[in-house]
Design a protein around this motif. Sequence first.
Motif, PDB file in Angstrom:
ATOM      1  N   THR A 196      42.769  42.448  57.055  1.00  0.00           N
ATOM      2  CA  THR A 196      42.062  42.644  58.324  1.00  0.00           C
ATOM      3  C   THR A 196      42.184  44.084  58.807  1.00  0.00           C
ATOM      4  O   THR A 196      43.122  44.801  58.468  1.00  0.00           O
ATOM      5  CB  THR A 196      42.612  41.712  59.426  1.00  0.00           C
ATOM      6  OG1 THR A 196      43.995  42.002  59.648  1.00  0.00           O
ATOM      7  CG2 THR A 196      42.440  40.262  59.050  1.00  0.00           C
ATOM      8  N   LYS A 246      49.237  40.976  61.746  1.00  0.00           N
ATOM      9  CA  LYS A 246      47.939  41.151  61.098  1.00  0.00           C
ATOM     10  C   LYS A 246      47.961  40.570  59.692  1.00  0.00           C
ATOM     11  O   LYS A 246      48.948  40.701  58.960  1.00  0.00           O
ATOM     12  CB  LYS A 246      47.565  42.640  60.977  1.00  0.00           C
ATOM     13  CG  LYS A 246      47.317  43.348  62.270  1.00  0.00           C
ATOM     14  CD  LYS A 246      46.678  44.698  62.006  1.00  0.00           C
ATOM     15  CE  LYS A 246      47.482  45.504  61.016  1.00  0.00           C
ATOM     16  NZ  LYS A 246      48.199  46.619  61.615  1.00  0.00           N
ATOM     17  N   ALA A 247      46.866  39.957  59.302  1.00  0.00           N
ATOM     18  CA  ALA A 247      46.691  39.558  57.903  1.00  0.00           C
ATOM     19  C   ALA A 247      46.415  40.820  57.081  1.00  0.00           C
ATOM     20  O   ALA A 247      45.853  41.796  57.597  1.00  0.00           O
ATOM     21  CB  ALA A 247      45.541  38.572  57.778  1.00  0.00           C
TER      22      ALA A 247
END
Length: 372
Positions: free
Chosen positions: A104, A100-101
């Motif tokens: 986000t 995941k960024a």
Amino acid sequence: MAVSFTRFAKQMFVFFHVAAALLFLLACYGPYLSPERWWFLSFLGLGFAILLAVLIFFIFFWIVFAPRYMLISLLAMALGWKAITSFITLRPLPDFVAQKAPDTLRVMHWNVARFLELRRNDNNKSRVRARMLDIIKRQDADVLCFQEFYHSTDPQYYDNLNYIQQELNYPHVYFTWMEDGGKQWFGQAIFSRFPIVDTAKLVFPKPGLPETLLRADIAFGGDTVRVMTTHLQSVQFKKEDYESLEEIKSREDSMLQNSRSIFSKLKRAAVIRGEQAALVRAEMERSPHPIIITGDLNDVPNSYTYYTIGKGMQDAFLRKGFGIGRTYSGISPTLRIDYILTSKSFEVVQFQRIVRQLSDHYALVTDLKWKK
């Protein structure tokens, strides 16, 4: 050069083509009409894929025999283009990035069907629950939305609530039940790794099952997002109904007799879902925050239910998915009845279906971030 055939045959094919086109258009515009009065249009919505396939067949048929009649299909498909694009998406599908960024929000939706195992056991050949929980763990989602969730305080049964909170690291949860001495509870649940600052529940009125709409306001990215999850009225097919469907397919026994019970249940469920969808929409419109709503809506994209709840929202599958997006493993390969919908305040970064034959539904996962 077109191949010639008899005038009568041509007229018959034109008649069936026009009839299919009209039924297709009724299926396309049925979502705008309440099933309380127009319940029979919900049946056409279920057959949308077949009607679309028939129109495509006629395009190739008329290429051979009389090309000008292709316009019947082309015109119907042009008028129903919005319905087609709600049913299928053909954009390129990139690989889902597991990492995941930092900005986000990963949301997972799954009708877990009570994890299929209620009583504790050590049967290594039938550890469905363990495999499902492993899938959930590997997604590393920030928010989990479950339908048909099961929890028990009886030591002979699984305590899924505390397990997910403690072992999978979801400290914040909203799952409601009433102590009634039974020690087993079923319903919807929202788990979050971000703080939940407010919650509420809407219980749908009878005659449907005691389904609910849960909402949890979650602090994320310096703002608040309202996460909602629901499970709308199912058709409630029993074993004998599935047997009737098989008999109809194989033309055994009385098709009329078998169809009567099935259509009666389809009609009842469509009417109840229409009422429930209106209640969900009213709750959405009262929200002071951007919304993420997930649900087993028990209805297809070409339905009054989907149109009512999804109006003005983004469908994560249509934004970043591919194909038809089947989410229910039974009955038909075209049934997309589970959804993640979001306000337009979010950008849908990526989406995936987890196609595993565990629950009778497939899990959905999407990454979202605030639009700048």
